[in-house]
Every structure is written in structure tokens, then in C-alpha cells.
Design a protein around this motif. Structure first.
Motif, PDB file in Angstrom:
ATOM      1  N   LEU A   1      -9.876   6.967  10.406  1.00  0.00           N
ATOM      2  CA  LEU A   1      -8.719   7.868  10.486  1.00  0.00           C
ATOM      3  C   LEU A   1      -7.558   7.331   9.654  1.00  0.00           C
ATOM      4  N   TYR A   2      -7.507   6.014   9.489  1.00  0.00           N
ATOM      5  CA  TYR A   2      -6.477   5.443   8.630  1.00  0.00           C
ATOM      6  C   TYR A   2      -6.640   5.920   7.181  1.00  0.00           C
ATOM      7  N   ALA A   3      -7.879   6.178   6.771  1.00  0.00           N
ATOM      8  CA  ALA A   3      -8.108   6.662   5.411  1.00  0.00           C
ATOM      9  C   ALA A   3      -7.498   8.042   5.215  1.00  0.00           C
ATOM     10  N   VAL A   4      -7.506   8.853   6.273  1.00  0.00           N
ATOM     11  CA  VAL A   4      -6.857  10.163   6.192  1.00  0.00           C
ATOM     12  C   VAL A   4      -5.355   9.975   5.978  1.00  0.00           C
ATOM     13  N   LEU A   5      -4.778   9.051   6.727  1.00  0.00           N
ATOM     14  CA  LEU A   5      -3.354   8.763   6.556  1.00  0.00           C
ATOM     15  C   LEU A   5      -3.067   8.272   5.140  1.00  0.00           C
ATOM     16  N   LEU A   6      -3.933   7.398   4.629  1.00  0.00           N
ATOM     17  CA  LEU A   6      -3.740   6.886   3.273  1.00  0.00           C
ATOM     18  C   LEU A   6      -3.848   8.000   2.238  1.00  0.00           C
ATOM     19  N   ALA A   7      -4.722   8.981   2.486  1.00  0.00           N
ATOM     20  CA  ALA A   7      -4.846  10.104   1.556  1.00  0.00           C
ATOM     21  C   ALA A   7      -3.514  10.854   1.446  1.00  0.00           C
ATOM     22  N   PHE A   8      -2.873  11.075   2.582  1.00  0.00           N
ATOM     23  CA  PHE A   8      -1.581  11.745   2.554  1.00  0.00           C
ATOM     24  C   PHE A   8      -0.529  10.888   1.845  1.00  0.00           C
ATOM     25  N   ILE A   9      -0.566   9.573   2.099  1.00  0.00           N
ATOM     26  CA  ILE A   9       0.376   8.675   1.424  1.00  0.00           C
ATOM     27  C   ILE A   9       0.160   8.719  -0.080  1.00  0.00           C
ATOM     28  N   THR A  51       0.837  -1.203   0.000  1.00  0.00           N
ATOM     29  CA  THR A  51       0.000   0.000   0.000  1.00  0.00           C
ATOM     30  C   THR A  51       0.870   1.250   0.000  1.00  0.00           C
ATOM     31  N   PHE A  52       1.900   1.254   0.838  1.00  0.00           N
ATOM     32  CA  PHE A  52       2.785   2.407   0.953  1.00  0.00           C
ATOM     33  C   PHE A  52       3.526   2.662  -0.348  1.00  0.00           C
ATOM     34  N   VAL A  53       3.795   1.601  -1.093  1.00  0.00           N
ATOM     35  CA  VAL A  53       4.549   1.732  -2.335  1.00  0.00           C
ATOM     36  C   VAL A  53       3.627   1.848  -3.541  1.00  0.00           C
ATOM     37  N   ALA A  54       2.556   1.028  -3.584  1.00  0.00           N
ATOM     38  CA  ALA A  54       1.755   0.914  -4.802  1.00  0.00           C
ATOM     39  C   ALA A  54       0.743   2.038  -4.981  1.00  0.00           C
ATOM     40  N   VAL A 107       7.491  -7.508  -2.676  1.00  0.00           N
ATOM     41  CA  VAL A 107       7.762  -6.524  -3.719  1.00  0.00           C
ATOM     42  C   VAL A 107       8.038  -5.165  -3.088  1.00  0.00           C
ATOM     43  N   GLY A 108       7.231  -4.799  -2.071  1.00  0.00           N
ATOM     44  CA  GLY A 108       7.478  -3.539  -1.377  1.00  0.00           C
ATOM     45  C   GLY A 108       8.835  -3.518  -0.691  1.00  0.00           C
ATOM     46  N   TRP A 141      -6.227   6.956  -6.321  1.00  0.00           N
ATOM     47  CA  TRP A 141      -7.006   7.614  -5.273  1.00  0.00           C
ATOM     48  C   TRP A 141      -8.240   6.816  -4.859  1.00  0.00           C
ATOM     49  N   TYR A 142      -8.695   5.888  -5.706  1.00  0.00           N
ATOM     50  CA  TYR A 142      -9.857   5.079  -5.333  1.00  0.00           C
ATOM     51  C   TYR A 142      -9.582   4.307  -4.046  1.00  0.00           C
ATOM     52  N   ALA A 143      -8.295   4.039  -3.755  1.00  0.00           N
ATOM     53  CA  ALA A 143      -7.957   3.326  -2.520  1.00  0.00           C
ATOM     54  C   ALA A 143      -8.370   4.136  -1.293  1.00  0.00           C
ATOM     55  N   VAL A 144      -8.281   5.458  -1.387  1.00  0.00           N
ATOM     56  CA  VAL A 144      -8.721   6.305  -0.280  1.00  0.00           C
ATOM     57  C   VAL A 144     -10.235   6.195  -0.120  1.00  0.00           C
ATOM     58  N   ALA A 145     -10.938   6.148  -1.254  1.00  0.00           N
ATOM     59  CA  ALA A 145     -12.400   6.028  -1.206  1.00  0.00           C
ATOM     60  C   ALA A 145     -12.824   4.699  -0.592  1.00  0.00           C
TER      61      ALA A 145
END
Length: 601
Positions: A313-321, A79-82, A162-163, A96-100
Motif C-alpha cells: 500500500l505504500y507503493a500506492v502512496l509513492l505513486a501519488f507522490i 524520497t518525498f523530494v527526489a 538534502v531533503g 516512476w521506476y521507484a514505484v515499480a
């Protein structure tokens, strides 16, 4: 600086970065020590000789541990890489769909998972296949769910590697080595250590390591999202740079006779693809075996509900990532391999020591979910295949030993998978994971409510959905893959592109409902529902372990039969014998009345 980045990115990993690797190695050593110590953590004086203890952490994790463990299922190294890599390569629809979907998943999670926990806890179920077997009385349907889970999880584990490979490559580990084995040796050692930790401590190892993983990720993202936008002129300039890159890429695609695919923000023609990707991914993610394992390890439904409220709240973090993908464009990172975009960004924009911290966060982010996934896949094999077909009378201790060995084999298989095949093949097969997992939704999720669908209709719908989804995915191609090149295809009847998994699921569900109505009309008997019995517990019973009153003997922990059945006649107060290896909650024996929990005082 952008020119320097571009020049340096031509051959990432050509030079070994010693300071980065030193910081990385120290943090990794801390993780290893914690991993081995985890076997003594929260044991409550119990031995790890049952799947409840080894595979579910004793079913005693509270809200704080569950926050990190369940959140760790979502935020992996890949997730952090892809996700930012996809944003870097082609924009919002593919990234960005991952954030959704990580926002949409939690309302579904809030409704479904407490009920799944309740049924599983009352009947001693350890895997979703156990629940399906008990609900529909069908070993074949349970096998279909188990095989789907194991097959979908394998490439998911491989992609954690892979990551890890991405950060090791950017650090220059193995630079100059002529042997592929030497280059891959750090990954092999890291996964070997993970395998030993998991074998020893079970689910407690990734649960404890999740604290370290999330702390490192929070730290890295917080620093990056403050420092980098300021350095590159704010998000306005960053979005302008991304728009320019995508306009140039789309113009080149049109000139070459290809369909343009890059987009900064989804337009009207992309909405169906974006929406179906988000919804289908949200529905599939919590069906993965490792997600359900995290849920079943908690001590109460209230823990699940409270976490479902705050986990967005994790989704907020993912948005920044995700936005770091656009930051990499503004920083002038140039690479033909999108998964290297973020490691390269940290390599060139931060001091070596902090880049080492970031790379350690990604590496630990690979180990934690990979451990949970391997445990979940091993439990599926043991409960459904080993006990269901090979040794129905296997004891709790024997099943635990089998799961431990199976978890090692799963990790080894994933290692061979990613090291022996082209990385793109791993990514393509992982795309199928969501397609496959969503086809278990009718059996697992709809099985939590009544009236239940017919087992034969569910099995037929599953087979059709799996076949349609796999065939459609096989025919998708891209610049780097002749087959399995994407997760989107034209939706029949709409003429627009949508997520293959959701189209297959719709077909699956339609067949399951229509087939159920037909089979009921024909009076074809459905399987016995073994979850109907109310289950107050009596833990110290005089019968032989694994013997159910009024039923054939079955193994203690992993019985494919129900873990408890009534011992009195209808109309009388019901006393149920629970196998000794299915522990009560941490607060004491739990009696279930209606939909409420009442722990003994």
C-alpha cells in the motif's frame, strides 16, 4: 497563477515565510518531545544496556509498529523530494521506476526476511554481518559486508539532510544571512536534537516518531492529490503539460548535440533500463542495514509476513507522490534544481499554514530514517569491527556504549558530508549505494539456504562486483557531474543501457558460483557453519556470562561467535545455552521446532 509561480521561483528562499516556519516549528517541537519520551516507551522494565534493547527495541515490535517502522525505511525525506523531482526533471525512467521497485520488493521481502529473522533470532544476531560470520565462519567476509553497509549508508543519511535543506530554503530560513553557518544552523540544530534522542532512546525513538511522520505524509499527499489535479484541469491536462515540457527539452538536447533523455512514459528503447533499475533497486533496498534492523526488531516471523502483505500500500502512496512531479510542471513551477520542485509547489499552491505542515512532514521524514540508518551503521561497526578486531571480550553494556557513540559520529559525519560538499556530490555517491549494497546479496540472502557457496568465492565475487560497479559509475557523466553522473551504463553483450548494479551483481554471482564449484573440486575447506546447531534455549544458565560450553569465551551480546551451541552429544536431545543478553520473545521463551514458533504458555 503559473506566471506568479515562475516569477517567484527565480530566487527561492529570498523571503522568510514566518507563518510557514511557525507551523513547522510547532510540529517539530512535538516530534522532539516524543523523541525524548521514547526512551520510556515499551521498555518492559528493562534497561537500554544491550544492543537488543537499545539497537533493536527489545525485539518486541508487533505488526502495527512494524508497519510504520519498516515503511519509514522506504519513505524518507529524500524520497518525498527526489522521486517527484526526478519526474519533474526527466520523466518516468528516472522517477516512476521507484514505484515499480517498491511494488516488487515486497514479494522478495516475504520470502527472504522471515528466514533471516529466524536465523538471527535463534543465534542472537543483530546485523547481517553477524549472520554472514556465523554462516560462513569468515570474519573477512563479514567485514566486507559491514564496510559495504556503513559506506553505502553514509551518503543515504546525508541525503536526508538534502531533503530538509530543500524545505528550509523554500521557507526562506537563513534568508539574507551572509554566513553559511547561520544558513545551515537550523539543520545542525535539528540533527543535533535527533542525535540526542537516538542516543537516549535507541530504536524506540524513530519507531515512535514514524507514527507522526506517516500521519503527516498521508495527510499532505491525500489533500494534494485531490486538490491540485482538480485545480489544474485533471490528470489529462497535467500529462499534456508534462509531455510538452519533455518534447521541448528533448528538442533542445538534440539541437545541442546531446542524447534526449526525458520521457513521459518509457518506450521500447527504455524498457531494459527501466526494468533493471526497478529489479536491482528492489533487491538492494532490503539489504541496507536499516531495513534489516527494522525487520530484526519485530517479535515474530508472522509479523514480518503480515506486513509484507500490506506494505505494498505504500507503493500506492509513492505513486501519488511521484505524480506530484508532473503536477508541478502543470502548475508552472520553474526551477533548475529539481529537489525544490515539490516544496515550491506547496509553497505557492496552498495556504501558508498547510505548506508548513507539508514541510514538517518532509523534515520529520528526514529524521526518522536517518535515526534508523545511524543506529544500523553503528551496530555494524560495533559488532564487526570493535568486537571482531579490537575487543572480543567487550560486555553487552560496553558494546551498547560504543554503538551509542558511533551513532553520534555517523550523524556528525553525514552532517559534515552534506554541508561541506556540493549537494550533487552527495546525490552521485548515493547512486553508488545501491550498486554497492547489491553486491552483498549472494553472501547475505543466498546464505540463508543450503548448500552454501564458498566463502573465498563469495569474497572474490564481492570484490569484482564492487570494483566493476564503482568504475562503471565513475565513468558516467551528466550536465552537472563529470563523474558518477548516473546509474545506467551499456550492458556488455547486449548493447543496451541497464542498471550498473544489476550488471555488477550478475558478474559477482557468476564468479561466486563458478568459484565455489572450482574450490569444491580442489577440496579447499570452507568455513565452519555455526548456524547448524538447533537452538532451544535455557536462559538462566550457571556458566559465566559470555562463556559457551565447549568453546572459547566470547562476549555476551555481540559475539562474533555463535550465540548458542549444543551442550549434549549428537543423537541426544539438544539443550543450548543462550547468552543472557539475547532476550526471548515478548511472549516468553521461544522454542524453535523446524520452521515453526511455539511460544511458552
Amino acid at each position: 497563477m503559473a506566471a506568479a509561480v515562475a516569477a517567484a521561483d527565480a530566487q527561492p528562499g529570498a523571503t522568510f515565510h514566518g507563518e510557514q516556519f511557525a507551523v513547522f516549528a510547532v510540529l517539530f517541537a512535538v516530534v522532539v518531545v516524543l523523541g525524548f519520551w521514547a526512551s520510556r516507551w515499551r521498555r518492559g522494565g528493562k534497561e537500554l544496556n544491550s544492543l537488543d534493547e537499545w539497537g533493536l527495541g527489545g525485539r518486541r515490535f508487533g505488526g502495527f509498529v512494524a508497519w510504520f517502522l519498516i515503511g519509514g525505511d522506504v519513505f524518507t525525506a529524500y524520497t518525498f523530494v527526489a522521486v517527484p523531482g526526478a519526474m519533474y526533471a526527466s520523466g518516468a525512467v528516472s522517477g516512476w521506476y521507484a514505484v515499480a521497485f517498491t511494488t516488487m520488493i515486497w514479494p522478495i521481502f516475504f520470502v527472504v526476511m522471515p528466514r533471516l529473522w529466524d536465523v538471527s533470532r535463534r543465534h542472537g544476531y543483530v546485523t547481517p554481518a553477524d549472520l554472514v560470520r556465523g554462516r560462513y565462519g569468515s570474519q573477512t567476509l563479514a567485514l566486507a559486508v559491514a564496510v559495504t553497509g556503513v559506506v553505502a549508508t553514509m551518503p543515504y543519511i546525508a541525503l536526508q539532510l538534502v531533503g530538509m535543506q530543500a524545505v528550509l530554503e523554500v521557507m526562506g530560513v537563513g534568508a539574507g544571512a551572509t554566513s553559511g553557518f547561520v544558513r545551515d544552523l537550523p539543520v545542525i540544530v535539528a540533527f543535533g536534537v535527533l542525535a540526542v534522542c537516538t542516543y537516549t532512546a535507541g530504536l524506540r525513538a524513530p519507531a515512535l516518531l514514524a507514527f507522526v511522520k506517516d500521519f503527516l505524509i498521508y495527510l499532505v499527499v491525500a489533500v494534494a492529490i485531490v486538490v491540485l489535479p482538480h485545480r489544474f484541469g485533471g490528470f489529462g491536462h497535467i500529462f499534456d503539460a508534462a509531455q510538452h515540457k519533455f518534447d521541448t527539452a528533448n528538442a533542445a538536447a538534440v539541437a545541442a548535440g546531446r542524447k534526449p533523455s526525458a520521457t513521459l512514459i518509457p518506450g521500447s528503447k527504455d524498457l531494459l533500463a527501466y526494468a533493471t533499475l526497478a529489479l536491482g533497486s528492489a533487491m538492494a533496498l532490503f539489504l541496507y542495514p536499516h531495513s534489516i534492523t527494522g525487520v530484526l526488531s519485530t517479535r515474530s516471523r508472522n509479523v514480518i509476513r503480515r506486513n509484507a502483505v500490506v506494505l505494498p500500500l505504500y507503493a500506492v502512496l509513492l505513486a501519488f507522490i511521484a505524480l506530484l512531479g508532473y503536477v508541478a510542471i502543470a502548475a508552472g513551477v520553474h526551477t533548475t534544481n529539481p529537489r525544490l520542485a515539490i516544496p515550491l509547489l506547496f509553497d505557492h499552491e496552498f495556504p501558508a499554514w498547510f505548506a508548513g505542515v507539508a514541510f514538517a512532514a518532509i523534515a520529520v521524514g528526514a529524521l526518522v530514517p536517518a535515526a534508523i540508518m545511524s543506529i544500523a551503521a553503528a551496530n555494524l561497526f560495533t559488532r564487526t569491527i570493535y568486537v571482531g578486531y579490537l575487543r572480543r571480550e567487550a560486555s553487552a553494556a560496553e558494546q551498547t556504549r560504543v554503538s551509542k557513540v558511533a551513532s553520534l559520529l555517523v550523524k556528525f559525519g553525514a552532517l559534515v558530508f552534506v554541508l561541506g560538499l556540493d549537494t550533487q556530490n552527495s546525490i552521485n555517491l548515493q547512486l553508488l549505494g545501491g550498486v554497492w549494497m547489491l553486491q552483498t546479496f549472494p553472501a547475505v540472502v543466498l546464505g540463508l539456504w543450503r548448500p552454501r557457496l564458498h566463502r573465498y568465492a563469495l569474497l572474490t565475487g564481492w570484490a569484482v562486483g564492487m570494483t566493476y560497479g564503482t568504475v562503471q559509475a565513475y565513468h558516467q557523466h551528466s550536465l552537472v557531474a563529470k563523474h558518477f553522473g548516473g546509474a545506467l551504463a551499456v550492458v556488455p553483450g547486449l548493447g543496451r543501457t541497464g542498471y550498473i548494479a544489476l550488471t555488477a551483481f550478475t558478474l559477482n554471482l557468476a564468479i561466486a558460483i563458478a568459484g565455489t564449484l572450482l574450490l569444491r573440486a580442489l577440496r579447499v575447506p570452507n568455513g565452519q557453519d555455526l548456524t547448524l546447531a538447533p537452538t532451544p534455549t535455557v536462559d538462566d544458565h550457571p556458566t559465566r556470562p559470555g562463556t559457551l560450553v565447549g568453546a572459547q569465551a566470547s562476549p555476551r551480546t555481540a559475539a562474533p561467535l555463535p550465540a548458542a551451541i549444543p551442550t549434549t552429544r549428537p543423537g541426544q536431545p539438544t539443550t543450548v545455552i543462550r547468552p543472557a543478553s539475547t532476550p526471548p520473545s515478548a511472549a516468553g521463551t521461544t522454542h524453535h521446532t523446524g520452521d515453526r514458533e511455539q511460544p511458552d504458555q
